[in-house]
Design a protein around this motif. Structure first.
Motif, PDB file in Angstrom:
ATOM      1  N   SER A 115     -35.146  58.186-163.076  1.00 16.09           N
ATOM      2  CA  SER A 115     -36.023  57.018-162.993  1.00 16.09           C
ATOM      3  C   SER A 115     -37.018  57.163-161.848  1.00 16.09           C
ATOM      4  O   SER A 115     -36.618  57.383-160.700  1.00 16.09           O
ATOM      5  CB  SER A 115     -35.176  55.754-162.781  1.00 16.09           C
ATOM      6  N   ILE A 116     -38.311  57.020-162.159  1.00 12.08           N
ATOM      7  CA  ILE A 116     -39.336  57.045-161.111  1.00 12.08           C
ATOM      8  C   ILE A 116     -39.108  55.903-160.128  1.00 12.08           C
ATOM      9  O   ILE A 116     -39.216  56.087-158.905  1.00 12.08           O
ATOM     10  CB  ILE A 116     -40.740  56.955-161.738  1.00 12.08           C
ATOM     11  N   LYS A 117     -38.780  54.729-160.638  1.00 11.60           N
ATOM     12  CA  LYS A 117     -38.564  53.565-159.777  1.00 11.60           C
ATOM     13  C   LYS A 117     -37.444  53.831-158.772  1.00 11.60           C
ATOM     14  O   LYS A 117     -37.589  53.537-157.570  1.00 11.60           O
ATOM     15  CB  LYS A 117     -38.221  52.342-160.629  1.00 11.60           C
ATOM     16  N   ILE A 118     -36.327  54.382-159.233  1.00  4.87           N
ATOM     17  CA  ILE A 118     -35.202  54.623-158.326  1.00  4.87           C
ATOM     18  C   ILE A 118     -35.537  55.742-157.350  1.00  4.87           C
ATOM     19  O   ILE A 118     -35.188  55.678-156.166  1.00  4.87           O
ATOM     20  CB  ILE A 118     -33.916  54.917-159.114  1.00  4.87           C
ATOM     21  N   ALA A 119     -36.256  56.763-157.818  1.00  2.10           N
ATOM     22  CA  ALA A 119     -36.702  57.830-156.913  1.00  2.10           C
ATOM     23  C   ALA A 119     -37.594  57.254-155.817  1.00  2.10           C
ATOM     24  O   ALA A 119     -37.490  57.642-154.641  1.00  2.10           O
ATOM     25  CB  ALA A 119     -37.437  58.907-157.691  1.00  2.10           C
ATOM     26  N   GLU A 120     -38.461  56.320-156.175  1.00  2.00           N
ATOM     27  CA  GLU A 120     -39.319  55.684-155.175  1.00  2.00           C
ATOM     28  C   GLU A 120     -38.494  54.908-154.152  1.00  2.00           C
ATOM     29  O   GLU A 120     -38.790  54.930-152.950  1.00  2.00           O
ATOM     30  CB  GLU A 120     -40.318  54.750-155.862  1.00  2.00           C
ATOM     31  N   LEU A 121     -37.442  54.231-154.610  1.00  2.00           N
ATOM     32  CA  LEU A 121     -36.564  53.523-153.681  1.00  2.00           C
ATOM     33  C   LEU A 121     -35.910  54.495-152.701  1.00  2.00           C
ATOM     34  O   LEU A 121     -35.765  54.202-151.508  1.00  2.00           O
ATOM     35  CB  LEU A 121     -35.489  52.754-154.450  1.00  2.00           C
ATOM     36  N   GLN A 122     -35.518  55.671-153.213  1.00  2.00           N
ATOM     37  CA  GLN A 122     -34.889  56.672-152.349  1.00  2.00           C
ATOM     38  C   GLN A 122     -35.888  57.242-151.343  1.00  2.00           C
ATOM     39  O   GLN A 122     -35.560  57.447-150.174  1.00  2.00           O
ATOM     40  CB  GLN A 122     -34.287  57.782-153.217  1.00  2.00           C
ATOM     41  N   LEU A 123     -37.114  57.484-151.789  1.00  2.00           N
ATOM     42  CA  LEU A 123     -38.148  57.972-150.883  1.00  2.00           C
ATOM     43  C   LEU A 123     -38.496  56.923-149.832  1.00  2.00           C
ATOM     44  O   LEU A 123     -38.686  57.239-148.650  1.00  2.00           O
ATOM     45  CB  LEU A 123     -39.392  58.368-151.674  1.00  2.00           C
ATOM     46  N   ASN A 124     -38.562  55.676-150.240  1.00  2.00           N
ATOM     47  CA  ASN A 124     -38.851  54.589-149.299  1.00  2.00           C
ATOM     48  C   ASN A 124     -37.748  54.433-148.258  1.00  2.00           C
ATOM     49  O   ASN A 124     -37.989  53.939-147.148  1.00  2.00           O
ATOM     50  CB  ASN A 124     -39.051  53.270-150.045  1.00  2.00           C
ATOM     51  N   ALA A 125     -36.533  54.879-148.633  1.00  2.00           N
ATOM     52  CA  ALA A 125     -35.406  54.820-147.695  1.00  2.00           C
ATOM     53  C   ALA A 125     -35.347  56.043-146.789  1.00  2.00           C
ATOM     54  O   ALA A 125     -34.436  56.170-145.972  1.00  2.00           O
ATOM     55  CB  ALA A 125     -34.093  54.680-148.467  1.00  2.00           C
ATOM     56  N   GLY A 126     -36.332  56.943-146.937  1.00  2.48           N
ATOM     57  CA  GLY A 126     -36.418  58.067-146.019  1.00  2.48           C
ATOM     58  C   GLY A 126     -36.252  59.449-146.613  1.00  2.48           C
ATOM     59  O   GLY A 126     -36.344  60.446-145.887  1.00  2.48           O
ATOM     60  N   ALA A 127     -36.009  59.567-147.923  1.00  8.64           N
ATOM     61  CA  ALA A 127     -35.860  60.894-148.535  1.00  8.64           C
ATOM     62  C   ALA A 127     -37.146  61.701-148.362  1.00  8.64           C
ATOM     63  O   ALA A 127     -38.254  61.161-148.457  1.00  8.64           O
ATOM     64  CB  ALA A 127     -35.512  60.764-150.008  1.00  8.64           C
TER      65      ALA A 127
END
Length: 368
Positions: A46-58
């Protein structure tokens, strides 16, 4: 707002609070020990979940297949590791197209023949491709043996004009067959050492290794804590599932992904739900896991074991008759969240029993 129990079934549900908590836990651990996070998105696609992970510092993401990388790149994600050996001309040309779009893509290598094939295609361009050596830390799937064998491959990479050695990584998938938490801890430490020892061999020979990366949800905390590791790549940790619960890695309360199912029949010796192998899958763990019983955990109904699946039917057995009737709905924690997510077009996101959003499973079916 729509209540979860009023939805049609089967429906793939995602608990918003739990997924955010799971992402936060990985990020907090990484910050605490000083390593980067590059989550494997084959779990959620999921792009949305990947974005959440990146926003959390990934710092970027990991994918299993180029098709997943292409979808994520279209979604605006720029830093992608394809943790899979790439050698065929068709796939190399797809990697080239990603490079031309400015995607910082890296691919796995574990054999000299792959280096030659990659370089042969790339030499017709002005592009440089970053490659990461995959070492075998015990899974005995892909991966060069650690230490001297990894060094030999690194030396070959240094001789290829259009390849750049960026890192060494591994995946301790055999942790899924562990018999105890103690076994998982040992596998995790060995996983980290396989990477660090290989990097040390290279650096003694004057070959710098910028990234030393480990994966596997059961082991990422143990492997990530090994001195010299710089990155972790857990995938399943974003959701968790019955296998992770069985291993003792997490609890039922932390499982964010469930399948909403309806009762279609209650019989003297069984109960049937409207979810079978086309939604729950037949997975009990790919690497020898024996901790799960049945084909999913039915929340609030421990008396039922989901004993067998056909394509559209889930058949449960019980020691005592359950308090369920036709059309009652239940939530089932899947054995393996990754395969189940790939069966659906979207997640129905909920919070406190109410539907709050719908997120696409963008890379569903991208297996090439």
């Amino acid at each position: 707002m729509i209540k979860v129990q009023d939805l049609d079934t089967p429906t793939l549900l995602l608990d918003y609070k739990k997924v955010i908590q799971n992402i936060s836990e990985v990020s907090s651990f990484a910050n605490e020990i000083g390593v980067a996070v590059r989550p494997h998105i084959k779990t959620h696609k999921s792009i949305k979940i990947a974005e959440l992970q990146l926003n959390a510092g990934a710092v970027g993401i990991t994918v299993a297949k180029i098709g997943e990388a292409e979808v994520m790149a279209e979604g605006g994600i720029k830093d992608i590791l394809v943790a899979y050996p790439i050698a065929s001309p068709q796939k190399i040309n797809r990697i080239i197209q990603l490079l031309k779009k400015g995607i910082r893509v890296k691919v796995a290598v574990d054999q000299e023949v792959q280096l030659q094939l990659l370089n042969d295609v790339l030499q017709h361009t002005s592009l440089e491709l970053e490659v990461w050596i995959k070492v075998n830390s015990g899974l005995n799937r892909c991966g060069v043996e650690p230490g001297p064998h990894a060094l030999k491959l690194a030396e070959k990479i240094m001789m290829k004009k259009q390849l750049k050695l960026g890192g060494i990584f591994t995946h301790a998938g055999h942790s899924y067959a562990a018999k105890s938490i103690e076994d998982i801890h040992k596998i995790g430490v060995d996983e980290g050492k396989a990477v660090v020892d290989s990097a040390s061999e290279c650096e003694k020979a004057g070959i710098p290794i910028a990234v030393r990366s480990v994966g596997s949800t059961p082991t990422y905390k143990q492997a990530g804590a090994v001195k010299g590791i710089t990155e972790i790549r857990p995938g399943n940790a974003v959701f968790f599932d019955a296998i992770q619960v069985g291993l003792g890695v997490t609890t039922l309360e932390r499982c964010a992904l469930t399948l909403l199912a309806s009762v279609v029949g209650v019989y003297q010796d069984r109960i049937v739900f409207d979810t079978g192998s086309k939604s729950l899958c037949l997975d009990k763990g790919a690497h020898g896991n024996e901790t799960v019983k049945g084909y999913g955990l039915i929340q609030g109904h421990e008396e039922i074991t989901l004993e067998r699946l056909s394509e559209e039917h889930g058949v449960g057995v019980f020691l005592q008759s359950p308090k369920l009737q036709v059309n009652d709905v239940v939530q089932i924690i899947p054995n393996h969240a990754c395969t189940v997510a790939n069966m659906f077009n979207e997640y129905v996101v909920h919070e406190d029993g109410l539907v709050i959003d719908h997120w696409k499973v963008d890379a569903r079916g991208r297996v090439k």
